[in-house]
Design an enzyme around this catalytic site. Structure first.
Site, PDB file in Angstrom:
ATOM      1  N   ARG A 295       5.560  17.300  -4.369  1.00 55.69           N
ATOM      2  CA  ARG A 295       5.949  16.153  -3.811  1.00 55.69           C
ATOM      3  C   ARG A 295       5.074  15.687  -2.347  1.00 55.69           C
ATOM      4  O   ARG A 295       4.558  14.776  -2.009  1.00 55.69           O
ATOM      5  CB  ARG A 295       7.330  16.020  -3.686  1.00 55.69           C
ATOM      6  CG  ARG A 295       7.645  14.551  -3.062  1.00 55.69           C
ATOM      7  CD  ARG A 295       9.140  14.135  -3.777  1.00 55.69           C
ATOM      8  NE  ARG A 295      10.208  15.118  -3.840  1.00 55.69           N
ATOM      9  CZ  ARG A 295      10.844  15.397  -2.758  1.00 55.69           C
ATOM     10  NH1 ARG A 295      10.627  14.938  -1.512  1.00 55.69           N
ATOM     11  NH2 ARG A 295      11.688  16.456  -2.970  1.00 55.69           N
TER      12      ARG A 295
ATOM     13  N   TYR B  53      -2.341 -10.677   1.182  1.00 54.45           N
ATOM     14  CA  TYR B  53      -2.143 -10.164  -0.157  1.00 54.45           C
ATOM     15  C   TYR B  53      -0.631 -10.426  -0.754  1.00 54.45           C
ATOM     16  O   TYR B  53       0.365 -10.471  -0.139  1.00 54.45           O
ATOM     17  CB  TYR B  53      -2.216  -8.549  -0.251  1.00 54.45           C
ATOM     18  CG  TYR B  53      -1.913  -7.817  -1.672  1.00 54.45           C
ATOM     19  CD1 TYR B  53      -2.185  -8.482  -2.959  1.00 54.45           C
ATOM     20  CD2 TYR B  53      -0.751  -7.061  -1.524  1.00 54.45           C
ATOM     21  CE1 TYR B  53      -1.650  -7.738  -3.931  1.00 54.45           C
ATOM     22  CE2 TYR B  53      -0.236  -6.523  -2.603  1.00 54.45           C
ATOM     23  CZ  TYR B  53      -0.904  -6.927  -4.037  1.00 54.45           C
ATOM     24  OH  TYR B  53      -0.280  -6.435  -5.252  1.00 54.45           O
TER      25      TYR B  53
ATOM     26  N   ASP C 110      -4.778  -3.776   7.220  1.00 58.88           N
ATOM     27  CA  ASP C 110      -5.239  -3.720   5.576  1.00 58.88           C
ATOM     28  C   ASP C 110      -6.783  -4.166   5.413  1.00 58.88           C
ATOM     29  O   ASP C 110      -7.200  -5.228   5.693  1.00 58.88           O
ATOM     30  CB  ASP C 110      -4.257  -4.813   4.825  1.00 58.88           C
ATOM     31  CG  ASP C 110      -4.726  -4.975   3.304  1.00 58.88           C
ATOM     32  OD1 ASP C 110      -5.798  -4.159   2.886  1.00 58.88           O
ATOM     33  OD2 ASP C 110      -4.067  -5.375   2.625  1.00 58.88           O
TER      34      ASP C 110
ATOM     35  N   LYS D  76      -8.651  -0.463  -5.505  1.00 59.06           N
ATOM     36  CA  LYS D  76      -9.881  -1.353  -5.265  1.00 59.06           C
ATOM     37  C   LYS D  76     -11.202  -0.606  -5.154  1.00 59.06           C
ATOM     38  O   LYS D  76     -11.588   0.180  -6.005  1.00 59.06           O
ATOM     39  CB  LYS D  76      -9.546  -2.574  -4.523  1.00 59.06           C
ATOM     40  CG  LYS D  76      -7.796  -3.108  -4.481  1.00 59.06           C
ATOM     41  CD  LYS D  76      -7.728  -3.628  -5.699  1.00 59.06           C
ATOM     42  CE  LYS D  76      -6.389  -4.627  -5.900  1.00 59.06           C
ATOM     43  NZ  LYS D  76      -5.202  -3.722  -5.619  1.00 59.06           N
TER      44      LYS D  76
END
Length: 384
Positions: free
Chosen positions: A55, A107, A180, A205
């Protein structure tokens, strides 16, 4: 260890060779995929390799993080299971109570989270036109604003924000600047060099670039308490990327430079051509001198202006929808940054509360032949 006489490798070389790492056990130039979920302790009950459980710890993910860090010029990076997971962690790591300033148009998925979910977590958000620095300054709440969140170029209007100016404003208020930079990629802009404190990518992306991986990343300017809290958020929520996805992302990163360069060339050619068509009222692309953010883009984007643009149509929503329905080469699909070209009517996707004009089509330009993309789009426009 790098010899002092060894020249510093340029980003394209670092990415293409994934930092030049080879597998020490076999000499393989492609690193193995580590799918283990746990690691053996030594006889003294310690972890001699510094890894305890999947994890928080995965060598394949760590390799990806090292490449992204090198490209962004940061202190360290963390990869996540999605871009949303990365962005949410960036906000959840803020001290409470926290006031955040974010773009009015951004976004949509993250805007929804900030609107619907963030308030219950002690996060207050002000959405402003961040191309207007006076509006940003007016929105700052002394002693309460913890982060200014910039998205540049901003999806889907492709507004360009002045990272350096926003950094100065954030730091003057004792706040952080998060960016971003998904649409710009580290190939075109490195926000940390302009004063940002953390950079987020939806690695689904451009960083991956092949429409086959969900992933996100955060890269930090420094190792500090904020970065440590973000790491804890990822660990506690289990939002780390899987080993196979990390391996695909690493493969995608190795061609990032050539893909982005081709997408920038194609986008510029398409933007210039579309401006000649009467049904098109606006071509929103930072590379055009007519774009209101072009001067800032030219200053903080190096090597191109990205592979994203939007078109607005005289015939409104109906005309835009007819164009999207009429294309043959472009694919009608959500997402962006892949090698294939996508077209989408954003307002209908986002719903009635969207700030996006309903006459707008968003275009994610791929690496196909530019003439084919132009001809297909022009035919659909003229027949609509």
């Amino acid at each position: 260890m790098t010899d002092s006489a060894t020249p510093r490798r340029r980003p394209a070389t670092l990415a293409a060779q994934a930092l030049g790492v080879t597998d020490q056990a076999t000499g393989a130039i492609i690193p193995p995929i580590h799918i283990t979920t746990t690691y053996e302790r030594a006889a003294d009950n310690t972890y001699p390799h510094g890894l305890s459980y999947a994890r928080p710890d995965n060598p394949t993910a760590q390799h990806v993080e090292a490449v992204i860090t090198a490209l962004e010029g940061g202190s360290h990076s963390m990869v996540f299971a999605s871009g949303m997971a990365a962005a949410v962690a960036a906000f959840e790591a803020l001290p409470r109570p926290a006031h955040i300033i974010a773009p009015k148009v951004m976004y949509w998925g993250l805007r929804l989270w900030l609107t619907q979910d963030a308030p219950a977590q002690g996060l207050e958000v002000s959405f402003v036109d961040m191309t207007d620095l006076d509006a940003v300054a007016h929105a700052i709440q002394a002693g309460r604003t913890r982060m200014i969140w910039a998205e540049t170029p901003g999806n889907p209007m492709w507004d360009v924000l002045d990272v350096r100016a926003l950094s100065n404003m954030a730091h003057g208020a004792g706040a952080l600047l998060g960016v971003d930079s998904t649409a710009a990629t580290p190939i075109l802009t490195q926000p940390l060099t302009l004063g940002a404190d953390v950079v987020m990518h939806s690695a689904t992306k451009y960083l991956n670039g092949h429409s086959d991986v969900l992933a996100g990343s955060l890269t930090f300017a420094r190792e500090d308490s904020y970065a440590q809290r973000a790491s804890a958020v990822r660990n506690h929520t289990g939002a780390i990327i899987g080993a196979f996805e990390a391996a695909l992302l690493l493969r995608g990163l190795r061609t990032l430079h050539v893909r982005v360069a081709a997408q920038c060339r194609n986008a510029m050619a398409i933007a210039k051509h579309m401006g000649r068509l009467t049904p098109v009222t606006h071509v929103l692309y930072p590379g055009l001198e007519t774009h209101p953010g072009h001067a800032i883009a030219a200053r903080q984007m190096d090597g191109g202006f990205g592979g994203m643009l939007s078109l607005r149509f005289a015939g409104g929503a109906a005309a835009a929808m007819r164009v999207a329905a009429g294309v043959k080469v472009w694919k009608r699909a959500t997402s962006l940054g892949g090698i294939e070209s996508l077209i989408e009517h954003r307002a209908s996707i986002e719903g009635p509360s969207t700030p996006v004009p309903d006459d707008l089509l968003r275009l994610s330009v791929g690496i196909e032949d530019a003439d084919d993309l132009i001809a297909d789009l022009e035919r659909a426009i003229m027949e609509s």
